[in-house]
Design a protein around this motif. Sequence first.
Motif, mmCIF file in Angstrom:
data_model
loop_
_atom_site.group_PDB
_atom_site.id
_atom_site.type_symbol
_atom_site.label_atom_id
_atom_site.label_comp_id
_atom_site.label_asym_id
_atom_site.label_seq_id
_atom_site.Cartn_x
_atom_site.Cartn_y
_atom_site.Cartn_z
ATOM 1 N N ALA A 175 0.835 -1.201 0.000
ATOM 2 C CA ALA A 175 0.000 0.000 0.000
ATOM 3 C C ALA A 175 0.871 1.253 0.000
ATOM 4 N N ALA A 176 0.727 2.065 -1.027
ATOM 5 C CA ALA A 176 1.434 3.347 -1.080
ATOM 6 C C ALA A 176 0.482 4.426 -0.586
ATOM 7 N N LEU A 177 0.958 5.210 0.373
ATOM 8 C CA LEU A 177 0.159 6.343 0.868
ATOM 9 C C LEU A 177 1.006 7.603 0.726
ATOM 10 N N MET A 178 0.385 8.744 1.002
ATOM 11 C CA MET A 178 1.138 9.996 0.882
ATOM 12 C C MET A 178 0.895 10.904 2.085
ATOM 13 N N GLY A 179 1.961 11.567 2.508
ATOM 14 C CA GLY A 179 1.851 12.601 3.531
ATOM 15 C C GLY A 179 2.632 13.813 3.056
ATOM 16 N N ILE A 180 2.072 14.983 3.230
ATOM 17 C CA ILE A 180 2.790 16.209 2.851
ATOM 18 C C ILE A 180 3.675 16.636 4.016
ATOM 19 N N GLU A 181 4.941 16.935 3.713
ATOM 20 C CA GLU A 181 5.874 17.341 4.765
ATOM 21 C C GLU A 181 6.142 18.837 4.652
ATOM 22 N N GLY A 182 5.363 19.616 5.399
ATOM 23 C CA GLY A 182 5.565 21.070 5.383
ATOM 24 C C GLY A 182 4.329 21.798 4.893
ATOM 25 N N GLY A 183 3.709 22.562 5.811
ATOM 26 C CA GLY A 183 2.464 23.267 5.489
ATOM 27 C C GLY A 183 2.616 24.339 4.425
ATOM 28 N N HIS A 184 3.880 24.697 4.082
ATOM 29 C CA HIS A 184 4.045 25.704 3.009
ATOM 30 C C HIS A 184 3.473 25.206 1.692
ATOM 31 N N SER A 185 3.315 23.869 1.551
ATOM 32 C CA SER A 185 2.761 23.304 0.312
ATOM 33 C C SER A 185 1.360 23.817 -0.001
ATOM 34 N N ILE A 186 0.609 24.221 1.044
ATOM 35 C CA ILE A 186 -0.780 24.645 0.773
ATOM 36 C C ILE A 186 -0.866 26.127 0.406
ATOM 37 N N GLU A 187 0.287 26.823 0.431
ATOM 38 C CA GLU A 187 0.310 28.241 0.022
ATOM 39 C C GLU A 187 -0.823 29.039 0.662
ATOM 40 N N ASN A 188 -1.022 28.805 1.961
ATOM 41 C CA ASN A 188 -2.046 29.536 2.733
ATOM 42 C C ASN A 188 -3.459 29.401 2.151
ATOM 43 N N SER A 189 -3.752 28.258 1.566
ATOM 44 C CA SER A 189 -5.064 28.073 0.944
ATOM 45 C C SER A 189 -5.711 26.766 1.415
ATOM 46 N N LEU A 190 -6.862 26.871 2.058
ATOM 47 C CA LEU A 190 -7.588 25.664 2.470
ATOM 48 C C LEU A 190 -8.062 24.895 1.239
ATOM 49 N N ALA A 191 -8.286 25.616 0.145
ATOM 50 C CA ALA A 191 -8.709 24.953 -1.099
ATOM 51 C C ALA A 191 -7.613 23.996 -1.575
ATOM 52 N N LEU A 192 -6.352 24.439 -1.507
ATOM 53 C CA LEU A 192 -5.253 23.555 -1.900
ATOM 54 C C LEU A 192 -5.195 22.339 -0.979
ATOM 55 N N LEU A 193 -5.359 22.608 0.331
ATOM 56 C CA LEU A 193 -5.360 21.496 1.298
ATOM 57 C C LEU A 193 -6.414 20.457 0.910
ATOM 58 N N ARG A 194 -7.612 20.942 0.588
ATOM 59 C CA ARG A 194 -8.705 20.026 0.210
ATOM 60 C C ARG A 194 -8.375 19.259 -1.074
ATOM 61 N N GLN A 195 -7.759 19.935 -2.027
ATOM 62 C CA GLN A 195 -7.421 19.258 -3.279
ATOM 63 C C GLN A 195 -6.320 18.216 -3.070
ATOM 64 N N TYR A 196 -5.363 18.497 -2.189
ATOM 65 C CA TYR A 196 -4.337 17.496 -1.889
ATOM 66 C C TYR A 196 -4.994 16.267 -1.248
ATOM 67 N N TYR A 197 -5.956 16.527 -0.376
ATOM 68 C CA TYR A 197 -6.694 15.409 0.226
ATOM 69 C C TYR A 197 -7.373 14.596 -0.881
ATOM 70 N N ALA A 198 -8.010 15.314 -1.801
ATOM 71 C CA ALA A 198 -8.729 14.632 -2.900
ATOM 72 C C ALA A 198 -7.770 13.768 -3.726
ATOM 73 N N LEU A 199 -6.511 14.176 -3.797
ATOM 74 C CA LEU A 199 -5.532 13.399 -4.570
ATOM 75 C C LEU A 199 -4.934 12.247 -3.761
ATOM 76 N N GLY A 200 -5.342 12.146 -2.486
ATOM 77 C CA GLY A 200 -4.928 10.981 -1.703
ATOM 78 C C GLY A 200 -4.015 11.265 -0.531
ATOM 79 N N VAL A 201 -3.673 12.523 -0.275
ATOM 80 C CA VAL A 201 -2.764 12.840 0.829
ATOM 81 C C VAL A 201 -3.493 12.629 2.164
ATOM 82 N N ARG A 202 -2.864 11.861 3.073
ATOM 83 C CA ARG A 202 -3.570 11.530 4.312
ATOM 84 C C ARG A 202 -2.891 12.012 5.593
ATOM 85 N N TYR A 203 -1.745 12.670 5.486
ATOM 86 C CA TYR A 203 -1.291 13.461 6.632
ATOM 87 C C TYR A 203 -0.560 14.678 6.119
ATOM 88 N N MET A 204 -0.470 15.681 6.989
ATOM 89 C CA MET A 204 0.362 16.837 6.660
ATOM 90 C C MET A 204 1.150 17.230 7.899
#
Length: 399
Positions: free
Chosen positions: A113-142
Motif C-alpha cells: 500500500a502506497a500512501l502519501m503525507g505532505i511534509e511542510g504546510g508551506h505546500s498549501i500556500e495559505n489556501s484551504l482549497a489547496l489542502l482540500r485538493q491534496y486530500y482529494a488526490l490521496g494525501v492523508r497526513y500533513m
Amino acid sequence: MTRGTSVAARIHRSTIIVDTHADTPQRFVDEQFDLADPLNGGHVNLESIRKSHLGAEFFSIWVPPKRFKGQYARRTLELIDSVHRQVARHSGNVILATSPSGIEEAHRTHKFAALMGIEGGHSIENSLALLRQYYALGVRYMTLTWANSNDWADSSGDIHNPRVRHTRRGLTAFGEQVVLEMNRLGMMVDISHVSDRTFYRALKVSRAPVIASHSGARALCDHPRNMTDDMLRAVGKCGGPGSKGGVAQVNFFSGFVSQEYYDAWKALKPKVDKVVAERQARAKAGGRELTSARRERIERCFADTIPRPPLSALIDHIDHIAQVAGVGHVGLGSDFDGVGGQLPEGLDSAADLPKITAALLDRGYSTEDCRRILGGNLLRVFREVGAVSRTVHAESRSV
Ligand SMILES: [Zn+2]
C-alpha cells in the motif's frame, strides 16, 4: 540467528507493517527512479519491501522551500503525480491506499500500500482549497511545518532565528483553521518538525489524535527535532475525551538517534560549512550555482566519517517512548531516502526492518506489542481520525 530472528520473520509474514515516512518521491521525480530498480544507494524499492513484508509506506511529499520558492503547489503536485505513476506502473504489486481499510485490503491481497503525507504546510500556500485538493488526490497526513516556519505555524528548525517571523501562540488563527479543516477532511495532523509551542497549540486545537510521523525521544538525543518526555506523554493522551491518543513514529536518522553521532556532526559542521562556502564561491566565479545535490554529496562525505550508532540506540528510542507514553503510542517513521544514508548499523534498507522486530523481542516485547509498534498503533490512530471526520460532517449536517 537468535530466537528473535525467526520469530520476527514469522511476525513480519503475518502483520501489517506500516512506515510513516520515506522521501522516495524525490528520487521518483529527480532521478527517474522506479520502484522496480535496484536500490542504488537508496532505501526503498519493491525488492526490499518484499523482503521485510513492509505493508504500507507513507511517501513524503516534501518541497524544499528555498529551491522551489514561488512553485510550492507545482512541485507538490509533481511529487503526488510521481507516486500515482508508480502505483499505475506497478498495479500488480502496489495500490494507492487512502484509508486504514485500504491498507488492510492491500495486506489481504498481498500487495503493497502506497500512501502519501505532505511534509511542510508551506505546500498549501495559505489556501484551504489547496489542502482540500491534496486530500482529494490521496494525501492523508500533513506535517504542519518542515524545518521552515510558514505564515501560520512555527518550526523547530528556525524558531531561534530572530530574522524569521513567528506566530504569537504557535498557530495563527488561520493555522488553527488548517488543523480543524484537516480534522474535518480526515487528514492526520503531523507534529514532527514543529516548534514546541506549535506542538502544544496543535494538540489543543485538534479534535483528533495527532501523529509524529518521524521523530524520536529528546531524553536520549537532545535534538530539537525530537520530543521531550512531556510531549511524548501529551501525544499519548491527545485527541480529546474518548480518544485513545496519538502515536510517535520513531525516526531512524543517526543524528536524531544517537547523542554521540549528533555531537560529532555538530563538531564537524564548521568544517562542512567552510567547504560548502568555498565550492559555492568557485561555482559562482564560473558563472554557476552549487546545486543542492552537490551540497548534499559534500555533507554526506563528512557524515560518512562518523561511526554509525548501534541498532540498539534506535531500539532505545522505541523502548523509551513505550515506557513514557505507552506501548500503544509508538511506531516506525524511518525517514528512509531522506537522511543522506545516515542510519544505524545493520539498517541499510527497508529489507532490514525485521532486525528491529527481533531486537524488540530480545528485549522482552511480546508478539502482540510488536504488532502494535509495527503498524497496529498507527492504524488505530488513522481509524480514529476517520471517525472524527465523520463526526464533524454529521455535526455540520445537523446545524
Ligand atoms: Zn522530515
